[in-house]
Design a protein around this motif. Sequence first.
Motif, PDB file in Angstrom:
ATOM      1  N   ASN A   1      -4.083  21.482  33.435  1.00 33.54           N
ATOM      2  CA  ASN A   1      -3.142  22.554  33.756  1.00 33.54           C
ATOM      3  C   ASN A   1      -2.285  22.215  34.968  1.00 33.54           C
ATOM      4  O   ASN A   1      -1.082  22.513  35.005  1.00 33.54           O
ATOM      5  CB  ASN A   1      -3.897  23.859  33.996  1.00 33.54           C
ATOM      6  CG  ASN A   1      -4.454  24.444  32.716  1.00 33.54           C
ATOM      7  OD1 ASN A   1      -3.984  24.136  31.620  1.00 33.54           O
ATOM      8  ND2 ASN A   1      -5.465  25.299  32.838  1.00 33.54           N
TER       9      ASN A   1
ATOM     10  N   LYS B   1       0.326  19.689  33.905  1.00 37.45           N
ATOM     11  CA  LYS B   1       1.386  20.330  33.135  1.00 37.45           C
ATOM     12  C   LYS B   1       2.298  21.166  34.044  1.00 37.45           C
ATOM     13  O   LYS B   1       3.521  21.188  33.875  1.00 37.45           O
ATOM     14  CB  LYS B   1       0.781  21.218  32.051  1.00 37.45           C
ATOM     15  CG  LYS B   1       0.219  20.436  30.871  1.00 37.45           C
ATOM     16  CD  LYS B   1       1.343  19.757  30.093  1.00 37.45           C
ATOM     17  CE  LYS B   1       0.826  19.060  28.858  1.00 37.45           C
ATOM     18  NZ  LYS B   1       1.939  18.360  28.129  1.00 37.45           N
TER      19      LYS B   1
ATOM     20  N   TYR C   1       1.562  27.759  33.041  1.00 35.43           N
ATOM     21  CA  TYR C   1       0.417  26.978  33.537  1.00 35.43           C
ATOM     22  C   TYR C   1      -0.031  27.450  34.914  1.00 35.43           C
ATOM     23  O   TYR C   1      -1.223  27.373  35.242  1.00 35.43           O
ATOM     24  CB  TYR C   1       0.750  25.481  33.509  1.00 35.43           C
ATOM     25  CG  TYR C   1       0.697  24.949  32.097  1.00 35.43           C
ATOM     26  CD1 TYR C   1      -0.512  24.593  31.514  1.00 35.43           C
ATOM     27  CD2 TYR C   1       1.846  24.872  31.321  1.00 35.43           C
ATOM     28  CE1 TYR C   1      -0.575  24.141  30.206  1.00 35.43           C
ATOM     29  CE2 TYR C   1       1.798  24.421  30.011  1.00 35.43           C
ATOM     30  CZ  TYR C   1       0.577  24.064  29.458  1.00 35.43           C
ATOM     31  OH  TYR C   1       0.505  23.632  28.155  1.00 35.43           O
TER      32      TYR C   1
END
Length: 321
Positions: free
Chosen positions: A29, A32, A48
């Motif tokens: 996460n 991203k 995210y």
Amino acid sequence: MTRLFLSTLIILILSLHSCEIFDQEKDKNIDKLVEYFNQKEYEKAIIYANKLIEKNPDDYISWTTKSRALFNLGKDQQAIAAINKAISINPKYYEAYGFRAAVYKLSGKYEVNQIISDIDIALSGEPNNTQLIKIKADALKELGEFSKEISLYDIVLSLDPKDYEVIVAKASSNKNLGNYDLALTGYKEAIKMYPNKSFAFEERAYLFIENEQFEKAITDYNKVIDSIPSDKDIPQIKAYSLNNRGFAYYKIGKNDKALSDINESLKILNTNSYAYKNRALVYLNKDLKGKGCSDLAKAIELGYTEQYGDKVEKLLNKNCR
């Protein structure tokens, strides 16, 4: 300072999160979030950030990054709410105060003293951050505290002696204080350092106009206009420079050149009340009363009085009643 400057601060998230032990999902996460933010895909970055916050509501770094993404989407109030959350979680997170001050500044909806207060907190943790110092200097300029502004610029220049924008800004502050020679020295230094940049020429030309040195102002505006293809915000810069050069031509009695410049300026930016006022002066000087009075009325319609004072109203009363 621009929103683009604020977007570059995302790099901090990697080092700030690196001290934590990641699980695989969290690691993904974060990757991203950084990827999408740096690609300017802010909506995806927020997704995210929210995933990280859902896992850990006290993750002040993700709250800060979410705030930055929201700000770059133009959602200023949501951005401020998110950065306030980050600060409430970790009041010693100095970077967040600097970012909040920048949001306050760029949104234009907050008191100058709020900006300065946040910058002072941020600088207590990062005293040599030149971007923060510049924001504070700009805030002091709004308050008319030009001597204090100059002191901050001196700090920046001690860290980066070739900061062109600061050299020019310091010269302009000296102009505001009436230090004419110091202002000219600063502009000359900036021009010598970066002769192809227009900012110093713009500011020096305006100083020349204020001091009724119109020929010198025209020379500088010539250089500004010639350099415009390499500058940002080309239309606005060109419009203002043409208008100001036109005014200088008017003051030395070259009405045809003045009209040519101001007409061209208004083709580019037809909402500039100051250009209508200047063109009205030329028309009145050429005994074209109808056109002059029409332009004076247009200047008032566009808010000249609120921005610059009652000069246009006085001209209307004198020439058009």
